[in-house]
Design a protein around this motif. Structure first.
Motif, PDB file in Angstrom:
ATOM      1  N   MET A   1      31.512  61.067  50.270  1.00 48.67           N
ATOM      2  CA  MET A   1      31.649  60.508  48.937  1.00 48.67           C
ATOM      3  C   MET A   1      32.294  61.519  47.988  1.00 48.67           C
ATOM      4  O   MET A   1      33.153  61.152  47.194  1.00 48.67           O
ATOM      5  CB  MET A   1      30.283  60.094  48.381  1.00 48.67           C
ATOM      6  CG  MET A   1      29.712  58.844  49.018  1.00 48.67           C
ATOM      7  SD  MET A   1      28.217  58.180  48.201  1.00 48.67           S
ATOM      8  CE  MET A   1      27.082  59.532  48.327  1.00 48.67           C
ATOM      9  N   LEU A   5      35.864  61.386  46.056  1.00 45.21           N
ATOM     10  CA  LEU A   5      35.906  61.522  44.603  1.00 45.21           C
ATOM     11  C   LEU A   5      36.923  62.576  44.181  1.00 45.21           C
ATOM     12  O   LEU A   5      37.717  62.351  43.257  1.00 45.21           O
ATOM     13  CB  LEU A   5      34.516  61.882  44.063  1.00 45.21           C
ATOM     14  CG  LEU A   5      34.401  62.120  42.570  1.00 45.21           C
ATOM     15  CD1 LEU A   5      34.888  60.908  41.782  1.00 45.21           C
ATOM     16  CD2 LEU A   5      32.962  62.457  42.214  1.00 45.21           C
ATOM     17  N   GLN A  17      36.211  55.961  40.584  1.00 46.32           N
ATOM     18  CA  GLN A  17      35.530  56.475  41.773  1.00 46.32           C
ATOM     19  C   GLN A  17      34.181  57.103  41.408  1.00 46.32           C
ATOM     20  O   GLN A  17      33.205  56.921  42.115  1.00 46.32           O
ATOM     21  CB  GLN A  17      36.414  57.495  42.489  1.00 46.32           C
ATOM     22  CG  GLN A  17      35.934  57.883  43.856  1.00 46.32           C
ATOM     23  CD  GLN A  17      36.180  56.804  44.886  1.00 46.32           C
ATOM     24  OE1 GLN A  17      36.950  55.866  44.679  1.00 46.32           O
ATOM     25  NE2 GLN A  17      35.523  56.929  46.012  1.00 46.32           N
ATOM     26  N   LEU A  21      30.478  56.010  42.680  1.00 46.44           N
ATOM     27  CA  LEU A  21      29.570  56.964  43.301  1.00 46.44           C
ATOM     28  C   LEU A  21      28.212  56.951  42.607  1.00 46.44           C
ATOM     29  O   LEU A  21      27.168  56.911  43.267  1.00 46.44           O
ATOM     30  CB  LEU A  21      30.157  58.378  43.272  1.00 46.44           C
ATOM     31  CG  LEU A  21      29.288  59.439  43.926  1.00 46.44           C
ATOM     32  CD1 LEU A  21      30.133  60.326  44.830  1.00 46.44           C
ATOM     33  CD2 LEU A  21      28.594  60.278  42.886  1.00 46.44           C
ATOM     34  N   ARG A  24      26.348  53.844  43.546  1.00 46.06           N
ATOM     35  CA  ARG A  24      25.776  53.984  44.897  1.00 46.06           C
ATOM     36  C   ARG A  24      24.530  54.857  44.874  1.00 46.06           C
ATOM     37  O   ARG A  24      23.538  54.555  45.545  1.00 46.06           O
ATOM     38  CB  ARG A  24      26.808  54.568  45.856  1.00 46.06           C
ATOM     39  CG  ARG A  24      27.904  53.574  46.211  1.00 46.06           C
ATOM     40  CD  ARG A  24      28.965  54.177  47.081  1.00 46.06           C
ATOM     41  NE  ARG A  24      28.431  54.446  48.416  1.00 46.06           N
ATOM     42  CZ  ARG A  24      29.135  55.048  49.366  1.00 46.06           C
ATOM     43  NH1 ARG A  24      30.366  55.443  49.138  1.00 46.06           N
ATOM     44  NH2 ARG A  24      28.600  55.257  50.550  1.00 46.06           N
TER      45      ARG A  24
END
Length: 121
Positions: A1, A5, A17, A21, A24
């Motif tokens: 991740m 990013l 992005q 993130l 998430r």
């Protein structure tokens, strides 16, 4: 991740992005932490309270990061802070606390007599 990013920021897509993130991470803390805390309580894991306290600190860190993102936008400093926080989480929490759940589950199976020894060849 984090690698995705960093790449997105280099391509000018950092804000989107970073928002994804954080979303998430927020979902992870809601769903995974609840499940894990339930498992630790169900299996009488002695480290359950330590785990729950650590989860609370991580949730707070994610919330503060979200607030900072909303106020300041995507920045290299923010990405580096997230990278550091996630790295610390993986190294300290997952490797030192979460792995204790495995022992609690296997310990209960052994007490109940349901633990099977491997067959000898």
């Amino acid at each position: 991740m984090i690698n995705g990013l960093i790449q997105a920021m280099q391509e000018g897509r950092g804000r989107q992005q970073l928002d994804e993130l954080l979303t998430r991470l927020e979902r992870y803390t809601d769903e995974h932490f609840a499940w894990e805390e339930h498992c630790m309580a169900e299996h009488n894991c002695p480290i359950a309270d330590v785990n729950k306290t650590a989860h609370g600190r991580f949730v707070q860190m994610v919330a503060e990061t979200r607030q900072r993102f909303e106020a300041e936008g995507a920045s290299t400093e923010l990405v580096l802070a997230i990278k550091g926080n996630l790295g610390e989480w993986f190294m300290k929490h997952i490797r030192r606390i979460d792995t204790n759940l495995n022992g609690c589950i296997h310990g209960e199976k052994e007490k109940a007599g349901t633990h099977r020894q491997p067959a000898h060849r």
